[in-house]
Design a protein around this motif. Structure first.
Motif, PDB file in Angstrom:
ATOM      1  N   THR A  14       8.405   6.652   3.105  1.00  0.00           N
ATOM      2  CA  THR A  14       9.196   5.738   3.327  1.00  0.00           C
ATOM      3  C   THR A  14       8.462   4.221   3.177  1.00  0.00           C
ATOM      4  O   THR A  14       8.824   3.397   2.623  1.00  0.00           O
ATOM      5  CB  THR A  14       9.534   5.599   4.836  1.00  0.00           C
ATOM      6  OG1 THR A  14      10.269   6.922   4.978  1.00  0.00           O
ATOM      7  CG2 THR A  14      10.634   4.560   5.188  1.00  0.00           C
ATOM      8  N   CYS A  17       7.929   3.538  -0.731  1.00  0.00           N
ATOM      9  CA  CYS A  17       9.307   3.294  -1.382  1.00  0.00           C
ATOM     10  C   CYS A  17       9.734   1.687  -0.929  1.00  0.00           C
ATOM     11  O   CYS A  17      10.246   1.036  -1.831  1.00  0.00           O
ATOM     12  CB  CYS A  17      10.402   4.311  -0.971  1.00  0.00           C
ATOM     13  SG  CYS A  17      10.096   5.833  -1.836  1.00  0.00           S
ATOM     14  N   THR A  18       9.239   1.446   0.250  1.00  0.00           N
ATOM     15  CA  THR A  18       9.589  -0.085   0.708  1.00  0.00           C
ATOM     16  C   THR A  18       8.684  -0.944  -0.043  1.00  0.00           C
ATOM     17  O   THR A  18       9.241  -2.005  -0.279  1.00  0.00           O
ATOM     18  CB  THR A  18       9.377  -0.057   2.282  1.00  0.00           C
ATOM     19  OG1 THR A  18      10.067   0.658   2.848  1.00  0.00           O
ATOM     20  CG2 THR A  18       9.660  -1.474   2.657  1.00  0.00           C
ATOM     21  N   ALA A  21      10.145  -1.207  -3.640  1.00  0.00           N
ATOM     22  CA  ALA A  21      11.335  -2.044  -3.586  1.00  0.00           C
ATOM     23  C   ALA A  21      11.033  -3.621  -3.446  1.00  0.00           C
ATOM     24  O   ALA A  21      12.016  -4.294  -3.987  1.00  0.00           O
ATOM     25  CB  ALA A  21      12.131  -1.668  -2.232  1.00  0.00           C
TER      26      ALA A  21
END
Length: 49
Positions: A14, A17-18, A21
């Motif tokens: 997580t 991926c953050t 992003a």
């Protein structure tokens, strides 16, 4: 106490991926700015200033 805090912390996937992003659009923006700075025709550079 630490077990409760660690259990609520998001996993590594997580967090990764953050980060992506944020990083992918930012790098795209910066590359686009450099390409425009190097490749825009003279009349467009005057228009921007």
């Amino acid at each position: 106490m630490w077990d409760v805090l660690i259990a609520k912390f998001p996993g590594m996937m997580t967090l990764f991926c953050t980060f992506l992003a944020f990083a992918i659009p930012y790098v795209t923006y910066k590359v686009n700015q450099k390409l425009h700075k190097a490749g825009d025709p003279p009349w467009k550079k005057q228009e921007r200033e």
